[in-house]
Design a protein around this motif. Structure first.
Motif, mmCIF file in Angstrom:
data_model
loop_
_atom_site.group_PDB
_atom_site.id
_atom_site.type_symbol
_atom_site.label_atom_id
_atom_site.label_comp_id
_atom_site.label_asym_id
_atom_site.label_seq_id
_atom_site.Cartn_x
_atom_site.Cartn_y
_atom_site.Cartn_z
ATOM 1 N N ALA A 1 0.873 -1.175 0.000
ATOM 2 C CA ALA A 1 0.000 0.000 0.000
ATOM 3 C C ALA A 1 0.911 1.225 0.000
ATOM 4 N N ALA A 2 0.727 2.068 -0.996
ATOM 5 C CA ALA A 2 1.623 3.220 -1.144
ATOM 6 C C ALA A 2 0.850 4.517 -0.971
ATOM 7 N N TYR A 3 1.391 5.370 -0.138
ATOM 8 C CA TYR A 3 0.811 6.696 0.095
ATOM 9 C C TYR A 3 1.841 7.736 -0.335
ATOM 10 N N PHE A 4 1.402 8.714 -1.082
ATOM 11 C CA PHE A 4 2.266 9.829 -1.457
ATOM 12 C C PHE A 4 1.577 11.115 -1.008
ATOM 13 N N GLY A 5 2.333 11.985 -0.395
ATOM 14 C CA GLY A 5 1.669 13.151 0.151
ATOM 15 C C GLY A 5 2.544 14.376 0.254
ATOM 16 N N ALA A 6 1.916 15.422 0.701
ATOM 17 C CA ALA A 6 2.618 16.683 0.959
ATOM 18 C C ALA A 6 2.079 17.254 2.255
ATOM 19 N N SER A 7 2.913 17.977 2.939
ATOM 20 C CA SER A 7 2.462 18.608 4.173
ATOM 21 C C SER A 7 3.068 19.994 4.298
ATOM 22 N N LEU A 8 2.365 20.815 5.007
ATOM 23 C CA LEU A 8 2.808 22.194 5.243
ATOM 24 C C LEU A 8 2.853 22.423 6.745
ATOM 25 N N THR A 9 4.031 22.751 7.237
ATOM 26 C CA THR A 9 4.171 23.126 8.645
ATOM 27 C C THR A 9 3.939 24.626 8.774
ATOM 28 N N ILE A 10 3.033 24.976 9.637
ATOM 29 C CA ILE A 10 2.674 26.388 9.836
ATOM 30 C C ILE A 10 3.195 26.838 11.194
ATOM 31 N N PRO A 11 3.961 27.923 11.222
ATOM 32 C CA PRO A 11 4.626 28.321 12.489
ATOM 33 C C PRO A 11 3.668 28.965 13.482
ATOM 34 N N MET A 12 2.801 28.131 14.045
ATOM 35 C CA MET A 12 1.859 28.626 15.053
ATOM 36 C C MET A 12 2.508 28.728 16.431
ATOM 37 N N GLY A 13 3.618 28.051 16.615
ATOM 38 C CA GLY A 13 4.278 28.042 17.917
ATOM 39 C C GLY A 13 5.006 29.335 18.218
ATOM 40 N N VAL A 14 5.511 29.408 19.416
ATOM 41 C CA VAL A 14 6.277 30.583 19.839
ATOM 42 C C VAL A 14 7.740 30.342 19.481
ATOM 43 N N SER A 15 8.294 31.226 18.687
ATOM 44 C CA SER A 15 9.666 31.044 18.206
ATOM 45 C C SER A 15 10.570 32.124 18.785
ATOM 46 N N PRO A 16 11.887 31.995 18.565
ATOM 47 C CA PRO A 16 12.799 33.057 19.037
ATOM 48 C C PRO A 16 12.519 34.401 18.373
ATOM 49 N N TYR A 17 11.742 34.400 17.300
ATOM 50 C CA TYR A 17 11.531 35.633 16.532
ATOM 51 C C TYR A 17 10.202 36.289 16.866
ATOM 52 N N ASP A 18 9.517 35.748 17.890
ATOM 53 C CA ASP A 18 8.326 36.388 18.422
ATOM 54 C C ASP A 18 8.722 37.328 19.555
ATOM 55 N N ASP A 19 7.734 38.010 20.070
ATOM 56 C CA ASP A 19 7.976 38.912 21.190
ATOM 57 C C ASP A 19 7.967 38.107 22.484
ATOM 58 N N VAL A 20 9.074 37.396 22.734
ATOM 59 C CA VAL A 20 9.177 36.557 23.926
ATOM 60 C C VAL A 20 10.392 36.986 24.745
ATOM 61 N N GLU A 21 10.438 36.528 25.983
ATOM 62 C CA GLU A 21 11.506 36.975 26.872
ATOM 63 C C GLU A 21 12.781 36.163 26.725
ATOM 64 N N ASN A 22 12.634 34.832 26.615
ATOM 65 C CA ASN A 22 13.848 34.025 26.591
ATOM 66 C C ASN A 22 13.597 32.689 25.903
ATOM 67 N N SER A 23 14.628 31.873 25.844
ATOM 68 C CA SER A 23 14.565 30.633 25.083
ATOM 69 C C SER A 23 13.611 29.603 25.688
ATOM 70 N N PHE A 24 13.281 29.758 26.959
ATOM 71 C CA PHE A 24 12.393 28.778 27.580
ATOM 72 C C PHE A 24 10.946 28.928 27.110
ATOM 73 N N ASP A 25 10.628 30.048 26.501
ATOM 74 C CA ASP A 25 9.265 30.257 26.009
ATOM 75 C C ASP A 25 9.020 29.549 24.682
ATOM 76 N N ILE A 26 10.060 29.019 24.075
ATOM 77 C CA ILE A 26 9.954 28.572 22.687
ATOM 78 C C ILE A 26 9.169 27.266 22.562
ATOM 79 N N THR A 27 8.187 27.269 21.681
ATOM 80 C CA THR A 27 7.414 26.060 21.403
ATOM 81 C C THR A 27 7.335 25.755 19.906
ATOM 82 N N GLY A 28 7.987 26.547 19.079
ATOM 83 C CA GLY A 28 7.972 26.322 17.639
ATOM 84 C C GLY A 28 9.228 26.876 17.009
ATOM 85 N N ARG A 29 9.425 26.558 15.726
ATOM 86 C CA ARG A 29 10.677 26.980 15.099
ATOM 87 C C ARG A 29 10.542 28.286 14.330
ATOM 88 N N GLY A 30 9.328 28.679 14.013
ATOM 89 C CA GLY A 30 9.146 29.992 13.406
ATOM 90 C C GLY A 30 9.220 30.034 11.893
#
Lengths: 173, 331
Positions: B154-183
Motif C-alpha cells: 500500500a503506497a501513500y504519497f503526500g505533501a504537508s505544510l508546517t505552519i509556524p503557530m508556535g512561539v519562536s525566538p523571533y516572536d515577542d518573547v523573553e527568553n529561550s524557555f518560552d519557545i514552542t515552535g521553530r518559526g
C-alpha cells in the motif's frame, strides 16, 4: 483548551505567520545606561568559575573590548562556543571573551558544566541566582554582547553565524 | 493467489496504516527541544475506506544531554531536569476515494529546572496540514505470498505544510524557555509504503522538507538589524516492523518497532551558510496498539529512545519520549 489555544495564538504567533523586515531598532546613545547598542553598558560584578571576582569595568582596562556569550550548555550554545573559540577568539587577541553560565547559579556547578563540556581553558562567569547580569542585558541563550573600551554596548543579539560579531569587532573604536 | 479480503486482514492493513500515522507523530515529536525549539508534529494517516478520524495523543519527553556538533554526547548541567509535555489533537478527513487531508496542532508545556533557574512555560506548537494520495484501490494485506502481485505494498504519497503557530525566538518573547515552535513555514514531500503479510507487517516512510526563507527583525523580543534566514533542507525516514495478534472477538494488538533518522542541513543567513546550525539524529521506537473489531477505536502507547552513544547524532538533544494516543475512526 480552545480558549487557551486562541489566547496563545493572539499573543504570540502572528510575527511568525507574517514576518516583518522593518527595522524597528530605536535610537540609543551613550547618554543613557542600558543594554541596547549605542548605550553605555551597566557595570556589574560576578564570580568566575575559579571563584575570582570579575568586575566588568576593571576587565575593560587595557582591552579593546569584552565579549560576553550567554550559555546554558545546550547544543546550540556548544556549537556557538566552539565556533567562537576556534574562529573568532584567535583573530582578536586584544578582545577579552567570556562565557556566562546563567542557569547554574553556583560556581561549583558552573565549573562542573564547564569541564564536562570541554571548556576548562576558557573564561566562564557565573550569573547569580537572581540572574542579575542576564536581566541587566536582557539576555538569553546565545545572546552575544560586545562592550567596547569606552563601556559602550556595540552589539547585543544572537551569535548566529558570527558574521555580525566579526563586523562589530572589526569596527571597534 | 487470490487476496483474502477477510475482515482480519483488511482490518490489519487499515489499522496498520493508522498506526504508521501515529508512528509518524511519535517520531516527529522528538524533533523538538525543550530549551530551544519547538513541538512540531507530522501528518495523520486516515485508514483506507474510512471517512474521517479524530486523533489525540499526549507525550512526555525527558532530556538526557545532547550530541555536540562533532557527535560527542555531553551531559546537561548538574542538577538540571529538562522536560517537555505535549498534547496533540488531530483530525483527518477523506476527500474522495484516494485523497485525504489532515490537520495536527500540538500544545506544548516546557518544564525546565536547573540548579539556578526554574522555568515553566507553555504555548501552541507548530501546526501541520497534510494531504495524502493513496496509490491503491483495494486492500494490499495478504495471508501468504504466492506471486509478485502479492508483494505490492500500500503506497501513500503526500505533501504537508508546517505552519509556524508556535512561539519562536523571533516572536515577542523573553527568553529561550518560552519557545514552542521553530518559526518557519516548511513544505514536505512524504511517502509511506506499507506491506502486510498477516500477521507481519513492514513499513517504510521517507520525507523531504524545505523551509521557506523568512525575514527576521527581532530575537527574543529585542529588535535587531533585519536579516533573512532559511533553515536547512531536511531528510527523514523510518523503517518499521510489526506483528499483529488477534484477540477474542477479533480485537487486535499490534506491536511495532521502528527505526527513524533525520538530517537537517545547515541554515543560511542572508544567503550565507551558518556553520553552527544543522543537525542529525536517530531514534528507535517501540509501540503497541489495540484496535477494536469494528476498527473504530485505536489506542496506542509508544516509547521513543535516542541513544546516548557518541556518533549517533550531532548538534541535537538526546531524549526519551513516552506517548499515549487514541484514534476514533468514522466509517
Amino acid at each position: 483548551m480552545t480558549s487557551i489555544i486562541f489566547l496563545s495564538a493572539c499573543a504570540d504567533v502572528f510575527d511568525d505567520l507574517s514576518p516583518s523586515s522593518s527595522d524597528k531598532r530605536g535610537d540609543f546613545d551613550s547618554s543613557t545606561v542600558g543594554y541596547h547598542p549605542g548605550e553605555t553598558a551597566a557595570d556589574f560584578s560576578v564570580f568566575d568559575t575559579l571563584n575570582n571576582t570579575f568586575v566588568m569595568s576593571a576587565e575593560l582596562v587595557g582591552a579593546d573590548a569584552i565579549v560576553l556569550y550567554f550559555t546554558m550548555w545546550c547544543p546550540i550554545c556548544d556549537s556557538h562556543m566552539t565556533h567562537m573559540r576556534t574562529h573568532i577568539m584567535p583573530a582578536y587577541p586584544d578582545v577579552k571573551f567570556y562565557f556566562i553560565d546563567y542557569v547554574s547559579g553556583q560556581v561549583s556547578i558552573a565549573r562542573a558544566s564547564q569541564l564536562d563540556n570541554g571548556y576548562g581553558a576558557s573564561s566562564v562567569l557565573v550569573d547569580d541566582f537572581n540572574h542579575t547580569v542576564t536581566d541587566l542585558y536582557s539576555a538569553t541563550m546565545g545572546t552575544t554582547i560586545v562592550i567596547d573600551k569606552n563601556m559602550v554596548v556595540q552589539m547585543n543579539e544572537d551569535y548566529k553565524d558570527s558574521r555580525k560579531l566579526q563586523s562589530v569587532l572589526d569596527a571597534l573604536p | 493467489m487470490k487476496k483474502l479480503h477477510s475482515s482480519t486482514c483488511m482490518k490489519t492493513q487499515v489499522f496498520y496504516s493508522s498506526l504508521m500515522g501515529a508512528t509518524f507523530l511519535f517520531s516527529s515529536s522528538v524533533w523538538s527541544a525543550s530549551c530551544c525549539g519547538g513541538g512540531g508534529a507530522a501528518t495523520l494517516v486516515l485508514p483506507k475506506f474510512f471517512d474521517s478520524m479524530y486523533d489525540a495523543s499526549v507525550g512526555y519527553e525527558q532530556y538526557h544531554g545532547f550530541w555536540n556538533k562533532d557527535g560527542e554526547h555531553l551531559s546537561d548541567p548538574p542538577g538540571s531536569d529538562l522536560n517537555q509535555f505535549r498534547i496533540t489533537p488531530g483530525f483527518a478527513k477523506r476527500i474522495n476515494a484516494n485523497w485525504q487531508a489532515s490537520i495536527v496542532l500540538p500544545y506544548v508545556w516546557n518544564d525546565n529546572q536547573y540548579a539556578g533557574l526554574s522555568s515553566n512555560t507553555n504555548g501552541l506548537g507548530d501546526a501541520t496540514l497534510g494531504f495524502w494520495y493513496e496509490n491503491f484501490d483495494d486492500i494490499k494485506c495478504v495471508y501468504a505470498v504466492n506471486s509478485l502481485e502479492d508483494l505490492t505494498p500500500a503506497a501513500y504519497f503526500g505533501a504537508s505544510l508546517t505552519i509556524p503557530m508556535g512561539v519562536s525566538p523571533y516572536d515577542d518573547v523573553e527568553n529561550s524557555f518560552d519557545i514552542t515552535g521553530r518559526g518557519f513555514y516548511r513544505l514536505d514531500a512524504n511517502m509511506l509504503l506499507d506491506k502486510t503479510v498477516f500477521p507481519w507487517g513492514v513499513s517504510l516512510s521517507l520525507s523531504y522538507g524545505i523551509y521557506l526563507e523568512r525575514d527576521i527583525n527581532q530575537e527574543y523580543g529585542n529588535y535587531v538589524e533585519p536579516y533573512k534566514r532559511k533553515l536547512g533542507n531536511r531528510l527523514s525516514g523510518s523503517l518499521g516492523f510489526s506483528y499483529t495478534k488477534t484477540l477474542e472477538e477479533l480485537d487486535t494488538l499490534t506491536y511495532t518497532i521502528t527505526y527513524a533518522a533525520l538530517k537537517e542541513d545547515e541554515a543560511t543567513i542572508n544567503g550565507a551558510i551558518d556553520s553552527t546550525s544543522g543537525f542529525d539524529t536517530q531514534s528507535v521506537s517501540l509501540a503497541v496498539a489495540y484496535s477494536t473489531m469494528e476498527k473504530d477505536w485505536i489506542v496506542r502507547a509508544a516509547f521513543n529512545h535516542l541513544p546516548t552513544s557518541d556518533g549517533l547524532g550531532s548538534n541535537f538533544p538526546v531524549t526519551d519520549t513516552v506517548t499515549f494516543g487514541v484514534s476514533y475512526v468514522i466509517p
